[in-house]
Structure formats: structure tokens, C-alpha cells
Design a protein around this motif. Structure first.
Motif, PDB file in Angstrom:
ATOM      1  N   SER A 218     -46.449-148.231-102.001  1.00 32.36           N
ATOM      2  CA  SER A 218     -45.543-147.109-101.819  1.00 32.36           C
ATOM      3  C   SER A 218     -45.469-146.671-100.361  1.00 32.36           C
ATOM      4  CB  SER A 218     -45.981-145.936-102.690  1.00 32.36           C
ATOM      5  OG  SER A 218     -46.844-145.085-101.977  1.00 32.36           O
ATOM      6  N   ILE A 219     -44.324-146.093-100.046  1.00 34.40           N
ATOM      7  CA  ILE A 219     -44.121-145.500 -98.731  1.00 34.40           C
ATOM      8  C   ILE A 219     -43.662-144.077 -98.981  1.00 34.40           C
ATOM      9  CG2 ILE A 219     -42.845-145.613 -96.576  1.00 34.40           C
ATOM     10  CD1 ILE A 219     -42.268-148.579 -97.283  1.00 34.40           C
ATOM     11  N   LYS A 220     -44.484-143.104 -98.628  1.00 37.83           N
ATOM     12  CA  LYS A 220     -44.110-141.709 -98.855  1.00 37.83           C
ATOM     13  C   LYS A 220     -43.833-141.048 -97.519  1.00 37.83           C
ATOM     14  CE  LYS A 220     -45.133-140.199-103.315  1.00 37.83           C
ATOM     15  NZ  LYS A 220     -46.041-141.145-103.986  1.00 37.83           N
ATOM     16  N   PHE A 221     -42.643-140.456 -97.427  1.00 34.69           N
ATOM     17  CA  PHE A 221     -42.244-139.740 -96.227  1.00 34.69           C
ATOM     18  C   PHE A 221     -42.023-138.288 -96.654  1.00 34.69           C
ATOM     19  CE2 PHE A 221     -38.692-138.231 -93.531  1.00 34.69           C
ATOM     20  CZ  PHE A 221     -39.298-138.345 -92.289  1.00 34.69           C
ATOM     21  N   LYS A 222     -42.873-137.397 -96.181  1.00 29.18           N
ATOM     22  CA  LYS A 222     -42.807-135.998 -96.633  1.00 29.18           C
ATOM     23  C   LYS A 222     -42.754-135.930 -98.169  1.00 29.18           C
ATOM     24  CE  LYS A 222     -39.065-134.887 -94.404  1.00 29.18           C
ATOM     25  NZ  LYS A 222     -37.954-134.050 -93.939  1.00 29.18           N
ATOM     26  N   ASP A 223     -43.580-136.701 -98.850  1.00 30.16           N
ATOM     27  CA  ASP A 223     -43.634-136.732-100.307  1.00 30.16           C
ATOM     28  C   ASP A 223     -42.402-137.321-100.972  1.00 30.16           C
ATOM     29  OD1 ASP A 223     -46.195-135.728-100.503  1.00 30.16           O
ATOM     30  OD2 ASP A 223     -45.471-133.664-100.285  1.00 30.16           O
ATOM     31  N   LEU A 224     -41.519-137.953-100.172  1.00 29.50           N
ATOM     32  CA  LEU A 224     -40.383-138.655-100.780  1.00 29.50           C
ATOM     33  C   LEU A 224     -40.712-140.137-100.816  1.00 29.50           C
ATOM     34  CD1 LEU A 224     -37.648-136.946 -98.641  1.00 29.50           C
ATOM     35  CD2 LEU A 224     -37.741-136.818-101.124  1.00 29.50           C
ATOM     36  N   GLU A 225     -40.482-140.749-101.944  1.00 29.36           N
ATOM     37  CA  GLU A 225     -40.753-142.182-102.054  1.00 29.36           C
ATOM     38  C   GLU A 225     -39.581-142.952-101.442  1.00 29.36           C
ATOM     39  OE1 GLU A 225     -43.588-143.794-103.338  1.00 29.36           O
ATOM     40  OE2 GLU A 225     -42.541-145.494-102.455  1.00 29.36           O
ATOM     41  N   LEU A 226     -39.833-143.708-100.379  1.00 28.29           N
ATOM     42  CA  LEU A 226     -38.740-144.397 -99.688  1.00 28.29           C
ATOM     43  C   LEU A 226     -38.424-145.766-100.267  1.00 28.29           C
ATOM     44  CD1 LEU A 226     -39.412-143.723 -95.890  1.00 28.29           C
ATOM     45  CD2 LEU A 226     -38.140-142.345 -97.512  1.00 28.29           C
ATOM     46  N   THR A 227     -39.375-146.361-101.003  1.00 34.96           N
ATOM     47  CA  THR A 227     -39.177-147.754-101.404  1.00 34.96           C
ATOM     48  C   THR A 227     -37.995-147.947-102.351  1.00 34.96           C
ATOM     49  OG1 THR A 227     -40.861-147.396-103.087  1.00 34.96           O
ATOM     50  CG2 THR A 227     -41.559-148.556-101.109  1.00 34.96           C
ATOM     51  N   LYS A 228     -37.549-146.873-103.004  1.00 36.38           N
ATOM     52  CA  LYS A 228     -36.432-147.031-103.939  1.00 36.38           C
ATOM     53  C   LYS A 228     -35.115-146.512-103.374  1.00 36.38           C
ATOM     54  CE  LYS A 228     -38.994-148.459-107.484  1.00 36.38           C
ATOM     55  NZ  LYS A 228     -39.992-149.047-106.564  1.00 36.38           N
TER      56      LYS A 228
END
Lengths: 246, 407
Positions: free
Chosen positions: A62-72
Motif C-alpha cells: 500500500s501507498i498511503k498519502f495523508k491516509d488516502l490509499e493511492l494504489t487504486k
């Protein structure tokens, strides 16, 4: 500002036909941090940036940016959330002027109809000029971008990201092919723009890395080899072995 | 394009500035004034037919020249517009009184020959002229939108897109020919006589239709200029040169492509509708692969980076086609091929490029000479020998020059 962590990469893996370009990588980036990623060719540095900005899809992790999942998320949505990415070779619009390059990157009128009926406001003009001054191109606003020097093109692309005011700025070898003077100016520019945002840089030029990095991450064969302050990294024996050399 | 805030925004700038508008005005004078004055109605009707291809060529300038999306299937949309109009006219021509001798009166003759006993559902809306006008635009727009979504959302582009559009054009032709009872088959939809009770075969009607076609063309050129001079137009150029940079600047690239493809298709369909009105029939030969490739040639010859150039290109190539094929029918195909090779090899910017290379210096010379006279500052010994092109012009030229390289 809830958490000091802006970007959390966890167990990230991408496999191209069985070849793992990035393999179980974890990496945490704090707010206002300048992180430099180094490593030999094929270590997965550019692939890491591709994964974060959505150009390449992760196989796992997973890649979380400010608690947003970027992978999707779709690429343009990742940009809207505040992630900007500069490519290795300068990617600018050579047939447009410097001002038009910056203006097209200004974050409004991003839909089809928004762009058809877009109006240039004094505020946008003002912002274009500010950025142009910051990237040392204030006198070249009306110049066709194709006529700029290599270093100026790199700056222009950085400017095109700055005008979007991203919280995370990713730069892929920003000083490659630059003269000594241009390198110094770029270092100055990076220090200036990292005041209120996180910056993730891929770079080979060790003097430049030493100049800008808060922390350094070393990748090798898609995996994390070492992480820490530049001084410690330079003493790390495994890093010396695979990358820095004796 | 200056970033100085003092510059007063003129409405003309939205259409590319005074220069472009004058060029459109010149076209308007030529097609609305000069051609009707110097030709008989038979020739004028032919010219009107040529001009319907100018719509398609202008659409291709948007889609291919600026958007970098080569469609080898514009005949599909030209045909859809044309067939929508033809279906309306055919229904009107097939009133129960006119078709009393048929076994099922009130349906088009070819349906009767194919043992159809009632009008198919998709023909029903074409009883209404209003619905027809809407469908002429809506059907090709929807079809282009579907193709666009299927292709561009999946990042299909370049040669693959060109081949797929070509295949769709081919499929359309086969479908139309195969479904003879519903479409009129290879003969197409013929015997179209009147538009809401108004005989379209009289000389007067031909004049009216010609002028209406010209007016629609001018409006389409203006709409195209508006699109190209908006931020969206710059995005098209940006996307053609650096698609990833546009995507990673926060734009949904697929939507940008879909829109330009739909816009080009709608413009082509309007041309198709005027084709049917002026020529009096519509057939699959205007839809298929050959027709679609010819349309690309019209655009390339005129100049794919100039809406106005493409309009001239469509007109002139068709004029040449008629005169050549009247005297040497076999030679035309060869000549067309040679023309296309010549354009690609020798003048990739088409007629518009030639004009801007050779006419611009002359125009600038006049402009500066005129300025000199009005200012009347210095003596006559300082003649301007090599005037530089104005700045905005230079930008156009740069964009045209590097567009050649990128394709």
C-alpha cells in the motif's frame, strides 16, 4: 497537522512478468522532509516514483498519502490530492511559450468544459509571474519552451509542478545534465521550495545529495538497503560495496 | 500571447485574433459571393458538394492536426449525418399516396422490395424534422463517444486507433450493404425529392441549400477556432507533445481526447447532412474505407494545422478529382496517391504551410511599407528588405514545424 507522516509506503511490491522491480519496500516520509533516494541502475528508484504517482500499478502493498490509499486511484486524481511528479527527461510543452506551459499547469479549468471556457484572471497572471521568477525564467515568459536550454527546461518543469502547490513533490534526477552553476541554482531552488512541502528526489550526484538531503534511502534490487543521514550512509559498508564504491 | 495584464481582451482573440477572422471572411466572400456569381447552378451544386467535405476536413484538423488522433473512419460520421437526413427525406417521399402501388404503401420502396411490411422502429423518429435535426448531431456524437470511451479510457491510440476506426468504417459499409431491407443496401437511399413539402430539386432550392451549407461551414470554422484558442486548444497541443505531462498535471487525458473526437464527428455529420440535401441521395460508398482515407487526404493537402487550409484543401482536391475523373477516370486514383505522397514528402504542412511561407513575407512587407508611409518619419532610402514575422505568427510556425517532426 495530525500525523508527521505525509507518505507511508508499506510492503510495496511490483512484479513485471515475475521480475520484482520493487520488492517488499517500506518507506515513511515526513512533512517538510527532503528525502533522496539513491541506488545503482535498476534498483527500482524510478519505478518507486511511478508507483506513487500511479503510472505503474502495484502488485501488492500500500501507498498511503495523508491516509488516502493511492494504489487504486487514477493518475489525475492523485495529482488533485497533492502529489506532483517531475520526469527524468524534461517533459514540457515545446510548442507553447513558458507562460503557457505554466498557465496550463495552473490547477483550474481541468475538465473539458472548464478548459473551453477558462478565463485568465489577474490572479493567475500574478501566480505565473511569481513562479517564473522563482525558477529563474521571469525574462523568458514569452519564449517558446522548445528554445530553452536543457537546465531551463528542467526548471520549467519544476515550475509547472510548483504552480500546483503540491504537498509532495517528486523529482527524478533534477540535475542530470546540468552545468555546475545550474546545479547550484537548482539546489537553492530545492531548498527554497521545500520550506513548506515534502520532496522526494532521485539523484546520482553525491555532492548535490549531500547538499539537499535531510535523509537518504538506498535501494538495491528493489529492496531497501539502508536509510539514514548522509554521513552514516557514506560509512555503511554494504552501501559502499554495492553503490558508492571504495 | 502576452502575460501583461494591461492587454485588453478582445472578443476576436477568442477566435484566434483579427488575422484568422479576416481569413474566414475571405472564405465567406469566396463561397457566398464569388462562386455563386461566376458559376451556373449545376456547377454551384457541385461546389456545394465539395464544401460538405470541408466540414470533415475541419474536424480532422481538430482531431488529427491538434489532438494527434488520426481517425481513418471519419466517413462513418459523415455517413451517419447523411443517412439521418436521408431517412427523413425518404419517409417524406414515401407517403402512402406516392407509394400506393406498393404491397405495403407508406414505407420506403426498398423496404417493400425486401418484403418488409412495416417501418422498423429506428426509422420512426425520422417522421419528425425536429427529431431528425437532433439525431443528425446526436447519433454520431453518441457513437463517437462510445468509440472514444472504449479506446481512450483503455489508452488505445496512435496507429492502433487509426486501424480500428478504419475497421469500423469497413464494418459499417458491410452492415449497410447487408441489411438491404433496412438501409437501402448498396444503392443507398435514393429518390429524395422534398424537404417538408419544399421541392429540393429546383434551381432555387439548390441555391438556398448551397447558401445554408456555406453558412453552416463558416459557423463550424468559427466554432473550431474558438476551441483551438481556448485553454482546451492549448491542452490539445500539449497532449500531442507530452501526453504524460498533461496526465500528471491533473488532467484526465481520455476525456480530452473523447471530446475532440466527438467534436470532429459532429462537424463531419453536419457536412454529411448537407451532402444528402444537395446531392439528393446517400449511399455506403461515402461511408467506407476509401472515402474515409480520401477525407484524410483532403485535410493533409489543405494543412492539418489550419482549419481554413483544410477547407480549401477539401474543395480543391474535390475540384481536381471531378475534372480529372471526367477526362481520365483511371488516372484519378493514381493521381490521388501521388498527391498524398507529395504532400507528406514535400510539404507536410499542406497548402496552409505553403501560404504562410510564401504569403506571409509579402504581407509583412506590405504591412511595414504601409506603416512607414503613415508614420512618414524617414526618407525613402530605407526600404524594409526582410521584415521579421510578428511574434504570434512565429509561435504558430514553431508549433507547425515541430508537429511535422513528431509525426
Amino acid at each position: 497537522m495530525s500525523s508527521p507522516i505525509l507518505l507511508a509506503v508499506e510492503d510495496l511490491t511490483v512484479s513485471f512478468d515475475g521480475f520484482k522491480a520493487v520488492d517488499g519496500l517500506s518507506l515513511y516520509l515526513e512533512r517538510n522532509e527532503v528525502r533522496v533516494v539513491i541506488g545503482p541502475n535498476g534498483a527500482g528508484k524510478t519505478t518507486l516514483l511511478d508507483l506513487i504517482c500511479g503510472k505503474t500499478r502495484a502488485t501488492d502493498g500500500s501507498i498511503k498519502f495523508k491516509d488516502l490509499e493511492l494504489t487504486k486511484m487514477a493518475e489525475h486524481q492523485i495529482v488533485h490530492k497533492g502529489v506532483g511528479r517531475k520526469f527524468q527527461t524534461p517533459s514540457i510543452y515545446e510548442n507553447l511559450t513558458v507562460a503557457q506551459n505554466l498557465e496550463l499547469s495552473y490547477p483550474s479549468g481541468r475538465t473539458v468544459f472548464g478548459s473551453l471556457f477558462f478565463r485568465r484572471t489577474p490572479k493567475i497572471n500574478q501566480r505565473v509571474r511569481e513562479i517564473a521568477e522563482q525558477i529563474y525564467l521571469a525574462d523568458d515568459l514569452d519564449k517558446s519552451a522548445g528554445l530553452l536550454s536543457h537546465g531551463q527546461k528542467q526548471w520549467l518543469e519544476i515550475g509547472m509542478l510548483l504552480i500546483q502547490d503540491p504537498e509532495l513533490l517528486m523529482l527524478d534526477e533534477p540535475v542530470a545534465g546540468m552545468s555546475v552553476v545550474e546545479r547550484e541554482r537548482t539546489a537553492g531552488l530545492l531548498k527554497e521550495i521545500s520550506q513548506n512541502r515534502s520532496v522526494l528526489v532521485i539523484e546520482h550526484d553525491m555532492d548535490f545529495v549531500k547538499d539537499i538531503a535531510h535523509k537518504v534511502t538506498v535501494l538495491h534490487q528493489g529492496k531497501l538497503l539502508a536509510e539514514g543521514k548522509m554521513d552514516d550512509i557514506q560509512k555503511n559498508e554494504r552501501v559502499i560495496e554495492v553503490y558508492l564504491g571504495h | 500571447m502576452s502575460t501583461q495584464p494591461v492587454m485588453k481582451a478582445s472578443w476576436m482573440d477568442k477566435f484566434g485574433g483579427r488575422g484568422k477572422l479576416i481569413q474566414i471572411l475571405i472564405i465567406a466572400v469566396l463561397i457566398l459571393g464569388v462562386l455563386p456569381l461566376f458559376s451556373d447552378i449545376f456547377r454551384l451544386n457541385l461546389y456545394g458538394k465539395y464544401l460538405t467535405y470541408a466540414f470533415v476536413a475541419a474536424g480532422l484538423v481538430l482531431c488529427w492536426g491538434y489532438g494527434g488522433i488520426l481517425s481513418l473512419g471519419q466517413g462513418i460520421f459523415f455517413g451517419l449525418g447523411g443517412y439521418c437526413m436521408a431517412m427523413f427525406l425518404k419517409l417524406e417521399a414515401s407517403s402512402p399516396e406516392n407509394t400506393a402501388i406498393q404491397s405495403t404503401p407508406g414505407i420506403p420502396d426498398f423496404m417493400d422490395w425486401n418484403q418488409l411490411t412495416e417501418l422498423p422502429w429506428f426509422w420512426q423518429p425520422f417522421h419528425s424534422f425536429t427529431a431528425t435535426l437532433i439525431l443528425i448531431v446526436a447519433v454520431p456524437a453518441l457513437f463517437a463517444f462510445l468509440i472514444g470511451v472504449a479506446m481512450f479510457k483503455r489508452r488505445v491510440g496512435g496507429v492502433y486507433f487509426a486501424i480500428i476506426t478504419q475497421a469500423i468504417a469497413s464494418i459499417m459499409t458491410i452492415l449497410i450493404i447487408g441489411q438491404q431491407g433496412y438501409t437501402g443496401g448498396i444503392n443507398g437511399i435514393t429518390d429524395l425529392r422534398s424537404l417538408m413539402g419544399w421541392d429540393i430539386q429546383t434551381d432555387f432550392a439548390k441555391y438556398v441549400l448551397y447558401f445554408a451549407c456555406c453558412a453552416a461551414l463558416i459557423l463550424c470554422l468559427l466554432a473550431g477556432q474558438f476551441i483551438l484558442n481556448s485553454r482546451y486548444g492549448q491542452l490539445l497541443i500539449a497532449m500531442r507533445d507530452q501526453e504524460d505531462r498533461v496526465r500528471f498535471s491533473g488532467y484526465d487525458v481520455a476525456n480530452i481526447k473523447i471530446f475532440v473526437f466527438v467534436a470532429a464527428s459532429v462537424i463531419s455529420a453536419i457536412g454529411g447532412a448537407f451532402f444528402t440535401l444537395q446531392v439528393g441521395f446517400m449511399s455506403p460508398s461515402f461511408v467506407g474505407t476509401v472515402a474515409s482515407i480520401e477525407m484524410v487526404i483532403f485535410c493533409a493537402v489543405g494543412g492539418r494545422l489550419s482549419l481554413i487550409g483544410a477547407a480549401y484543401g477539401a474543395f480543391l482536391v474535390n475540384l481536381a478529382k471531378s475534372s480529372l475523373s471526367e477526362s481520365f477516370p483511371q488516372l484519378w486514383v493514381v493521381a490521388m496517391g501521388a498527391l498524398f505522397i507529395a504532400v507528406v514528402m514535400l510539404f507536410p504542412r499542406g497548402l496552409a504551410g505553403l501560404v504562410s511561407d510564401y504569403a506571409a513575407p509579402v504581407r509583412n512587407w506590405f504591412a511595414s511599407a504601409f506603416k512607414r508611409e503613415t508614420v512618414a518619419a524617414s526618407g525613402p532610402e530605407t526600404r524594409p528588405s526582410a521584415p521579421k514575422p510578428p511574434e504570434s505568427k512565429a509561435r504558430d510556425d514553431v508549433s507547425m514545424a515541430s508537429a511535422q517532426e513528431s509525426h
